[in-house]
Design an enzyme around this catalytic site. Sequence first.
Site, PDB file in Angstrom:
ATOM      1  N   ASP A  14      10.003  12.485 -25.469  1.00  0.00           N
ATOM      2  CA  ASP A  14       8.815  13.177 -25.991  1.00  0.00           C
ATOM      3  C   ASP A  14       9.116  14.609 -26.410  1.00  0.00           C
ATOM      4  OD1 ASP A  14       6.856  11.106 -25.651  1.00  0.00           O
ATOM      5  OD2 ASP A  14       6.900  11.488 -23.500  1.00  0.00           O
ATOM      6  N   ARG A  93       2.406  21.230 -12.063  1.00  0.00           N
ATOM      7  CA  ARG A  93       2.074  21.548 -13.451  1.00  0.00           C
ATOM      8  C   ARG A  93       1.601  22.983 -13.673  1.00  0.00           C
ATOM      9  NH1 ARG A  93       5.266  18.247 -13.798  1.00  0.00           N
ATOM     10  NH2 ARG A  93       5.097  16.229 -14.815  1.00  0.00           N
ATOM     11  N   ASP A 122      -1.558  15.478 -17.252  1.00  0.00           N
ATOM     12  CA  ASP A 122      -0.733  16.671 -17.395  1.00  0.00           C
ATOM     13  C   ASP A 122      -1.157  17.574 -18.556  1.00  0.00           C
ATOM     14  OD1 ASP A 122       0.695  16.100 -15.149  1.00  0.00           O
ATOM     15  OD2 ASP A 122       2.364  15.122 -16.200  1.00  0.00           O
ATOM     16  N   SER A 171       8.752   5.448 -16.174  1.00  0.00           N
ATOM     17  CA  SER A 171       8.566   6.876 -16.375  1.00  0.00           C
ATOM     18  C   SER A 171       8.543   7.525 -14.992  1.00  0.00           C
ATOM     19  CB  SER A 171       7.253   7.094 -17.127  1.00  0.00           C
ATOM     20  OG  SER A 171       6.879   8.430 -17.014  1.00  0.00           O
TER      21      SER A 171
HETATM   22  N1  ARG Z   1      -0.475  10.254 -11.926  1.00  0.00           N
HETATM   23  C1  ARG Z   1       0.163  11.357 -11.267  1.00  0.00           C
HETATM   24  C2  ARG Z   1      -0.565  12.623 -11.548  1.00  0.00           C
HETATM   25  O1  ARG Z   1      -1.278  12.697 -12.488  1.00  0.00           O
HETATM   26  C3  ARG Z   1       1.636  11.445 -11.531  1.00  0.00           C
HETATM   27  C4  ARG Z   1       2.106  11.210 -12.898  1.00  0.00           C
HETATM   28  C5  ARG Z   1       3.587  11.405 -12.980  1.00  0.00           C
HETATM   29  N2  ARG Z   1       4.143  11.110 -14.248  1.00  0.00           N
HETATM   30  C6  ARG Z   1       5.106  10.205 -14.484  1.00  0.00           C
HETATM   31  N3  ARG Z   1       5.575  10.119 -15.678  1.00  0.00           N
HETATM   32  N4  ARG Z   1       5.583   9.407 -13.563  1.00  0.00           N
HETATM   33  O2  ARG Z   1      -0.442  13.560 -10.805  1.00  0.00           O
END
Ligand code: ARG
Length: 439
Positions: A14, A93, A122, A171
């Site tokens: 990405d 984040r 995110d 991912s």
């Molecule tokens: N769903 C979780 C959050 O929003 C973690 C997402 C992590 N991303 C990933 N690509 N595994 O905090």
Amino acid sequence: MTKRVALAFSGGLDTTVCVPLLEEEYGYDEVVGVTVDVGQPEPEFDEAEETAEALDLEHYVVDARDEFADLCFDSVRANAEYQGYPLGTALARPVIAKKILEVAKEQDCDALAHGCTGKGNDQLRFEAVWRASDLEVIAPVREMGLTREWEMEYAAEKELPVEGGNEGAWSIDTNLWSRSVEGDDLEDPSYVPPEDIYDWTTAPTESEGTELVEIEFDEGYPVAVDTVEETSTSSQPSAGNGEEQSAVDIIEQLNEQAGAHGIGRTDMMEDRMLGLKVRENYEHPAATVLLTAHEALEQLVLTKEERDFKQQIDHQWAEKGYQGLVDAPLMTSLDGFLDANQTKVTGTVTVKLDAGQVRPVARESDYAVYSESAASFNTETVDGIEQADATGVAKYHGFQSRLANAVAAGVEKPELAADGSGDGHELPSKDGGEDGEDK
Ligand code: ARG
């Protein structure tokens, strides 16, 4: 005037395709890549460095591990979990976003960009920080509606370096506090994940021996971890003993130590901010141990009222934490409550690490709201109170329910005896029995 944009850069697909897109589609002259260290594994930095070099990208790596670990420890004071997930990605984040903003300002950038899609959390967490600045915010993947397939084709066409190691089927997002695995087969809630999605945790059934670990807290913050007994045959580091440890040290040690006992796996359906339900798998050994130990200490030192009320504080803290709104005014107020409330959460908790489980087995504090003599079966009188004094309380207990049930059933109402002698089927006379007043 040269137009410059700072891009949150990981070297993954990405963010790699974002580099030429920011130039070609958004008209920026220069892209500045920023990778923020919140405890990702070393190969991720190598990948970012190599990709940046291949792209001839101006690239900065910023260390935010201490800041991030401190925020994780703030979350421990609030027992913070969102639907059972200890907020690793979520808390990282805003820390990352702030660092990128700092670099963007230092490097005279006009805009900030990320490679998040329009489906996840995110994008919201990054932008909540960035939109407080006067820089423009760009989200190429979301704005151009890109798919992974399109990105792969585009990368091939442009000969972008995307063959790196982190582009497997799943991912994965890793930082000090948690490792998240999602996507591909795992998206199907009915799919049982294979053992190899896990990297931090041994299968609980494969873990060996047990360990007793003592965790010391100061005002709700973990400050030291000591291994006091080990029956494992595995060669775990029993680091920490007696030495001063930073938050990062404590987290790293416990991830390794508790991970070897298979502690801290979560397989869940998660309600994302946009309303989508997503299947998530997490590993978070240190978080599980610290949250468990912290709560065990609160059980000892907080009153019931404090513990009950604090659940609301904790819930709100976790909600805001999940949303990435760590600077919300509400958060400041919640932290104010925690500052006052956690002064007593000082002491030690011993936990047992055993086959996928962490259990508190001992706790100690100068602030314990506990009187051994009052609770013991072996003492008769404490502070002038004797067992028989509970008789009156026992008679009252449940009276309202008995009365309500009798009214509902249309039977004779139970009544409290005026003289405390009978089992209470007579009301005291209206004009006052011996001591018929209840005040
Ligand atoms: N769903 C979780 C959050 O929003 C973690 C997402 C992590 N991303 C990933 N690509 N595994 O905090």
